[in-house]
Enzyme design. Structure first.
Site, PDB file in Angstrom:
ATOM      1  N   CYS A  40      32.219  42.764  43.718  1.00  0.00           N
ATOM      2  CA  CYS A  40      33.521  42.028  43.942  1.00  0.00           C
ATOM      3  C   CYS A  40      34.217  41.456  42.869  1.00  0.00           C
ATOM      4  CB  CYS A  40      33.661  41.261  45.382  1.00  0.00           C
ATOM      5  SG  CYS A  40      32.730  39.665  45.265  1.00  0.00           S
ATOM      6  N   SER A  41      34.256  39.833  42.598  1.00  0.00           N
ATOM      7  CA  SER A  41      34.719  39.482  41.415  1.00  0.00           C
ATOM      8  C   SER A  41      34.456  38.056  41.198  1.00  0.00           C
ATOM      9  CB  SER A  41      36.320  39.366  41.761  1.00  0.00           C
ATOM     10  OG  SER A  41      36.523  38.940  43.215  1.00  0.00           O
ATOM     11  N   CYS A  42      33.079  37.645  41.877  1.00  0.00           N
ATOM     12  CA  CYS A  42      32.739  36.281  41.928  1.00  0.00           C
ATOM     13  C   CYS A  42      32.649  35.756  40.605  1.00  0.00           C
ATOM     14  CB  CYS A  42      31.529  36.202  42.386  1.00  0.00           C
ATOM     15  SG  CYS A  42      31.345  36.725  44.216  1.00  0.00           S
ATOM     16  N   CYS A  98      30.148  40.606  38.735  1.00  0.00           N
ATOM     17  CA  CYS A  98      30.023  40.691  39.858  1.00  0.00           C
ATOM     18  C   CYS A  98      30.183  42.068  40.244  1.00  0.00           C
ATOM     19  CB  CYS A  98      30.874  39.687  40.736  1.00  0.00           C
ATOM     20  SG  CYS A  98      30.831  39.789  42.544  1.00  0.00           S
TER      21      CYS A  98
END
Lengths: 219, 219, 213
Positions: free
Chosen positions: C122-124, C119
């Protein structure tokens, strides 16, 4: 190098804070730092473009927080370290290593004025003629060099028009990495704001970039 | 928003350096912050899209230097302040202002598992049929919104192939700014590495991104 | 006015509130403690609920779930087909859907294709089947380089793929979450489903490793 320095088009940095009557140096040490970088002995043949490249290698959060002259000091240290002109230990100690011979060829005060006014020019004569003509439509190439370049990300792959030809100039992409001046034809290219930023951009605004021949291809 | 968070393709961040045997949490405060985020009553207007945008607006140097759960802390505090659920004084002191009414409807521990199982369904009905078909060539539009979007900069203006259609999904660009869910058809689009990064990139590797219909145009 | 031109003033207001960070102590432990106290005082959080959530992610949810999905796909061709056609439904059969994993796609690694998930924005990450993401997955180096130099990133993990293998990097830009279905290692024909599941690592299900017997 696609680093944080390549800021064109970024959001999130807030307002431009213009300081009225800003002094040339905010603190005395800034002036000393500036003076060090301008007058210190560089490694022989040090390519000026490498100064910019080394600054780009600063850790991204430090690039954003350290003040301008702090960053100049960082670069000066890197230049001297990589050339072996100082050691990391000497930098930490703030003194030369024991037994180090002291040089006596530092730039003298009386030559500073002439030095600042007689800089090496980056213009070079080239044998090959220019590839591109005034008013020609070109595309800035899509490339992702890990080393130094002066083609910003926001222009890559975009179509513009050549408006000026500056003759041959030292190529930073080569020069910064000790590959010699490798001069190329340099052009000013005009891009419309809409070409760069999309339909929501102003219909009449233009952005002009100075781009070397190897950054461009016919459109 | 063209923030520092939009990192695809950047250089200069160093090696990935995975930590062997990494614990789920490196410190207790991280675990507490996760529990706060999941378990505390929070302003309903701060949906996940708005949450992500609040995080994107963290000052760039803090975004790059502070750790992941600290990003959550910073975003959480900014959200509380913006929604008027806490004052700066309360945040600094860690105490509620005098006269604050205490609520009694916080999530109970036995409700946590059910919340984990059921939250986060983002599919929605869309009235119009999908514009793009499997295998169709599409171009990601060159948009540069200062608000929230999930179209990364490195994809804009590039041509890819539609590989999958996911039906209607909440549109972050709208939902993040209180303009409603405005669901659109969502597609997975496959781009060749060379299309994204230039001729020096791998000739057969690909990158797939999930893109909403308004991010795309026929190519 | 398209939805893409909204947001400037809204974003500016949020950015203003971020100024508080320069007035708070730098130690995050102090700040989170103060935040928890404040929220508890206002009745916005029950500290025991925080404990419950921590327990969920420390003990109840983790890569063992994803490993079960993978092992089942390896031994049951019909399940594998269902997983590749509609991973949301197939993972739901095992009661492993949840927040940040309600819309699933399984990516099959083959001798010719290797999948890698990131991702960049962000951090999905598919929490219900893999638990919380490791710090490296959320880091600037991974987010920036996985899409630009996936082979270089894989080398850092000790995985070198031959030139002819096509790498597909999946950037989780929406709420669709990706689970890599790694290749079953040779020589595992006699293993039970449970034994197979024990071989499957989190890193293999993200795509930075292969499963070894």
């Amino acid at each position: 190098m696609n680093s944080i320095h390549d800021m064109g088009g970024m959001h999130g940095f807030g307002r431009v804070e213009a300081e009225p009557n800003e002094p040339p140096f905010h603190e005395r040490w800034e002036g000393r730092a500036g003076g060090i970088v301008e007058t210190m002995s560089f490694p022989p043949g040090f390519p000026g473009d490498r100064f910019r490249y080394l600054r780009e290698t600063l850790r991204p959060d430090l690039y954003l927080t350290q003040s301008y002259y702090e960053q100049w000091l960082y670069v000066a240290e890197q230049i001297l370290l990589e050339a072996g002109m100082i050691s990391a230990q000497e930098l930490r100690d703030g003194r030369p290593a024991a037994g180090e011979a002291k040089r006596n060829d530092a730039m003298r005060r009386d030559v500073v004025w002439d030095y600042l006014h007689d800089r090496t020019h980056t213009g070079r004569k080239l044998e090959q003629g220019p590839c591109f003509a005034i008013d020609q439509r070109i595309r800035a190439r899509n490339m992702q060099p890990e080393g130094h370049t002066r083609l910003p990300r926001y222009a890559r792959g975009k179509i513009g028009t050549v408006t000026r030809h500056h003759g041959g100039h030292v190529l930073p992409d080569a020069h910064a990495h000790w590959q010699g001046p490798a001069p190329q034809h340099l052009y000013t290219v005009r891009f419309t704001a809409r070409e760069l930023w999309g339909e929501a951009a102003n219909a009449r605004d233009t952005i002009h970039l100075d781009l070397w021949e190897s950054y461009l291809e016919p459109a | 928003m063209n923030g520092v968070h939009d990192m695809g393709g950047m250089h200069g961040h160093g090696p990935v350096a995975p930590e062997k045997g990494e614990p789920v949490f490196h410190a207790r405060w991280e675990a507490r912050m996760l529990g706060i985020r999941r378990g505390a009553t929070f302003p309903s207007e701060v949906n996940i899209d708005r949450w992500r945008h609040i995080r994107e607006l963290i000052p760039p140097h803090l975004y790059l230097s502070r750790s992941y759960y600290d990003h959550w802390y910073m975003s959480y505090v900014a959200a509380l302040l913006q929604s008027g659920w806490a004052t700066a004084e309360e945040i600094k002191s860690g105490h509620a202002g005098s006269g604050t009414a205490k609520r009694n409807d916080a999530m109970r521990p036995d409700q946590a598992w059910e919340s984990q199982k059921t939250r986060g369904v983002f599919t929605r009905a869309v009235e119009t049929p999908p514009l793009f078909a499997m295998g169709q060539r599409v171009r990601a539009r060159n948009i540069n919104p200062s608000g929230h979007t999930r179209l990364p900069r490195y994809v804009r203006g590039r041509v890819g192939i539609v590989g999958r259609h996911h039906g209607g999904h909440v549109l972050p660009d709208s939902n993040a700014h209180g303009k409603g869910e405005a669901p659109e058809h969502l597609y997975t689009v496959a781009f060749s590495m060379q299309e994204l990064w230039g001729a020096e990139a791998s000739p057969h590797d690909e990158i797939c991104a999930d893109l909403w219909e308004s991010y795309l145009e026929p190519a | 006015m398209s939805q893409h031109s909204h947001g400037r003033d809204d974003s500016a207001k949020i950015a203003d509130h971020h100024h508080i960070h320069s007035e708070l102590p730098s130690d995050p432990a102090l700040r989170v403690k103060a935040l928890e106290s404040l929220l508890a005082e206002k009745g916005l959080v029950d500290p025991a609920t925080i404990d419950a959530w921590v327990e969920i992610y420390e003990s109840k949810i983790g890569p063992r779930h994803g490993a079960k999905v993978v092992a089942k796909a390896w031994v049951d061709p019909a399940y594998k087909q269902r997983l590749l056609t509609d991973a949301t439904k197939a993972i739901g059969e095992l009661d492993m859907l949840g927040g940040q994993g309600q819309h699933m796609v399984a990516l099959e690694n083959t001798p010719g294709v290797h999948n890698l998930v990131v991702c960049t924005l962000c951090s999905c990450y598919p929490l219900p089947v893999l638990g919380l993401p490791p710090a490296w997955y959320k880091s600037a180096p991974y987010r920036s380089r996985a899409v630009l130099d996936p082979r270089g990133v894989l080398k850092e993990f000790g995985l070198e793929l031959p030139e002819h293998v096509k790498i597909r990097v999946w950037d989780s830009t929406a709420e669709v979450r990706y689970l890599v279905l790694p290749e079953r290692p040779a020589g595992t024909e006699k293993l039970t489903e449970e034994q197979l599941a024990a071989l499957v690592t989190r890193d293999a299900m993200i795509g930075v490793a292969k499963v070894t017997a």
